[in-house]
Design an enzyme around this catalytic site. Structure first.
Site, mmCIF file in Angstrom:
data_model
loop_
_atom_site.group_PDB
_atom_site.id
_atom_site.type_symbol
_atom_site.label_atom_id
_atom_site.label_comp_id
_atom_site.label_asym_id
_atom_site.label_seq_id
_atom_site.Cartn_x
_atom_site.Cartn_y
_atom_site.Cartn_z
ATOM 1 N N LYS A 118 0.823 -1.215 0.000
ATOM 2 C CA LYS A 118 0.000 0.000 0.000
ATOM 3 C C LYS A 118 0.852 1.259 0.000
ATOM 4 C CE LYS A 118 -2.243 -0.593 3.820
ATOM 5 N NZ LYS A 118 -1.754 -1.889 4.312
ATOM 6 N N ARG B 175 -9.314 1.047 9.301
ATOM 7 C CA ARG B 175 -8.868 -0.304 9.621
ATOM 8 C C ARG B 175 -9.942 -1.108 10.330
ATOM 9 N NH1 ARG B 175 -3.104 0.731 9.203
ATOM 10 N NH2 ARG B 175 -1.939 -1.207 9.361
ATOM 11 N N ARG C 246 11.634 -6.656 4.896
ATOM 12 C CA ARG C 246 11.566 -5.228 5.232
ATOM 13 C C ARG C 246 12.172 -4.992 6.617
ATOM 14 N NH1 ARG C 246 5.814 -2.224 5.127
ATOM 15 N NH2 ARG C 246 5.564 -2.992 7.230
ATOM 16 N N ARG D 277 12.185 -1.522 10.985
ATOM 17 C CA ARG D 277 11.013 -0.983 11.646
ATOM 18 C C ARG D 277 10.697 -1.807 12.876
ATOM 19 N NH1 ARG D 277 5.598 0.262 8.268
ATOM 20 N NH2 ARG D 277 4.680 -1.084 9.860
ATOM 21 N N ARG E 204 -0.271 -8.536 13.718
ATOM 22 C CA ARG E 204 -0.834 -7.568 12.761
ATOM 23 C C ARG E 204 -1.672 -8.280 11.700
ATOM 24 N NH1 ARG E 204 4.609 -5.248 11.389
ATOM 25 N NH2 ARG E 204 3.694 -4.324 9.551
HETATM 26 P P1 ADP Z 1 1.281 -1.985 8.013
HETATM 27 O O1 ADP Z 1 0.264 -1.619 6.975
HETATM 28 O O2 ADP Z 1 2.516 -2.565 7.413
HETATM 29 O O3 ADP Z 1 0.721 -2.819 9.128
HETATM 30 P P2 ADP Z 1 1.247 0.766 9.066
HETATM 31 O O4 ADP Z 1 2.407 1.646 8.981
HETATM 32 O O5 ADP Z 1 0.053 1.106 8.229
HETATM 33 O O6 ADP Z 1 1.796 -0.687 8.725
HETATM 34 O O7 ADP Z 1 0.726 0.648 10.580
HETATM 35 C C1 ADP Z 1 1.573 0.327 11.639
HETATM 36 C C2 ADP Z 1 0.808 0.338 12.971
HETATM 37 O O8 ADP Z 1 0.228 1.639 13.205
HETATM 38 C C3 ADP Z 1 -0.384 -0.621 13.074
HETATM 39 O O9 ADP Z 1 0.002 -1.932 13.402
HETATM 40 C C4 ADP Z 1 -1.216 0.067 14.175
HETATM 41 O O10 ADP Z 1 -0.662 -0.176 15.456
HETATM 42 C C5 ADP Z 1 -1.041 1.546 13.884
HETATM 43 N N1 ADP Z 1 -2.107 2.064 12.982
HETATM 44 C C6 ADP Z 1 -1.935 2.522 11.721
HETATM 45 N N2 ADP Z 1 -3.109 2.898 11.186
HETATM 46 C C7 ADP Z 1 -4.053 2.678 12.142
HETATM 47 C C8 ADP Z 1 -5.480 2.833 12.211
HETATM 48 N N3 ADP Z 1 -6.175 3.299 11.167
HETATM 49 N N4 ADP Z 1 -6.107 2.503 13.371
HETATM 50 C C9 ADP Z 1 -5.436 2.046 14.417
HETATM 51 N N5 ADP Z 1 -4.102 1.838 14.424
HETATM 52 C C10 ADP Z 1 -3.412 2.146 13.295
#
Ligand code: ADP
Length: 193
Positions: free
Chosen positions: A15, A90, A130, A136, A147
């Protein structure tokens, strides 16, 4: 009317990579909630510290916090013409909040929800790579697994929700970056013409 694109896909589906490419081509800002949380953490804000206590476990940050942060971001002038949402919504609560926000603030609705689909074995492999490259904090095995589970339970149900509204478009994400990008651009152009 403003153009709001909601990119869906499991962790590791690509994404972020695709959203960054799209933002240049479409001249719309990428709004990634994960990036916003990480920027807050880097600056040691209260929001960043709070968010990190969830992120490091691979859990979702509470909806009130996430929705308020997104609302602030979409209120910035660069989002007046729309945005590419990456990592939000989400869950269903966030999806409802987004609908209300777009209707009330922008007199607009979501234009398209591309779902970048990649098989789970490929995803885990990508995330582990990654982890080695970017370091990260939430790319370790236990967190990755959690996740994925959160994605299946809370986020994947949004696919049916958006499909029922005729907004969902399936994109095969297990192809070279440029091919996925070309597919996305074509489907977005169709949906917004
Ligand atoms: P990925 O898509 O690889 O899981 P992101 O960078 O989008 O990584 O998200 C990393 C973390 O940030 C998530 O595991 C969560 O803890 C938090 N997060 C991101 N977006 C949201 C959201 N919309 N609602 C709640 N937590 C979020």
């Amino acid at each position: 009317m403003a153009t709001f694109i909601v990119l869906m896909g499991a962790p590791g589906a690509g994404k972020g990579t695709q959203a960054k490419l799209l933002q240049e081509k479409l001249d719309l800002p990428q709004v990634a909630t994960g990036d916003l949380f990480r920027a807050n953490l880097k600056n040691q804000t209260e929001l960043g510290k709070l968010a990190n206590s969830y992120m490091e476990k691979g859990a979702l940050v509470p909806d009130e916090v996430t929705v308020a942060m997104l609302k602030d971001r979409l209120a910035q002038p660069d989002c007046a013409k729309g945005a590419i949402l990456d990592g939000f919504p989400r869950n269903i609560v966030q999806a409802d909040a987004l609908d209300h926000l777009l209707t009330e603030t922008f007199n607009s609705t979501i234009a398209i929800v591309p779902h970048i689909h990649v098989d789970v074995e490929v995803l885990v492999d990508r995330l582990q790579k990654r982890a080695e490259i970017e370091g990260r904090a939430d790319d370790n095995e236990a967190t990755i697994r959690h996740r994925m589970q959160v994605y299946e339970e809370a986020t994947a149900p949004l696919l049916a929700y958006y499909a029922a509204r005729g907004l969902l478009v399936e994109i095969d994400g297990d192809r070279p970056i440029e091919e996925v990008q070309a597919d996305l651009l074509q489907r977005i152009a169709q949906a917004t013409s």
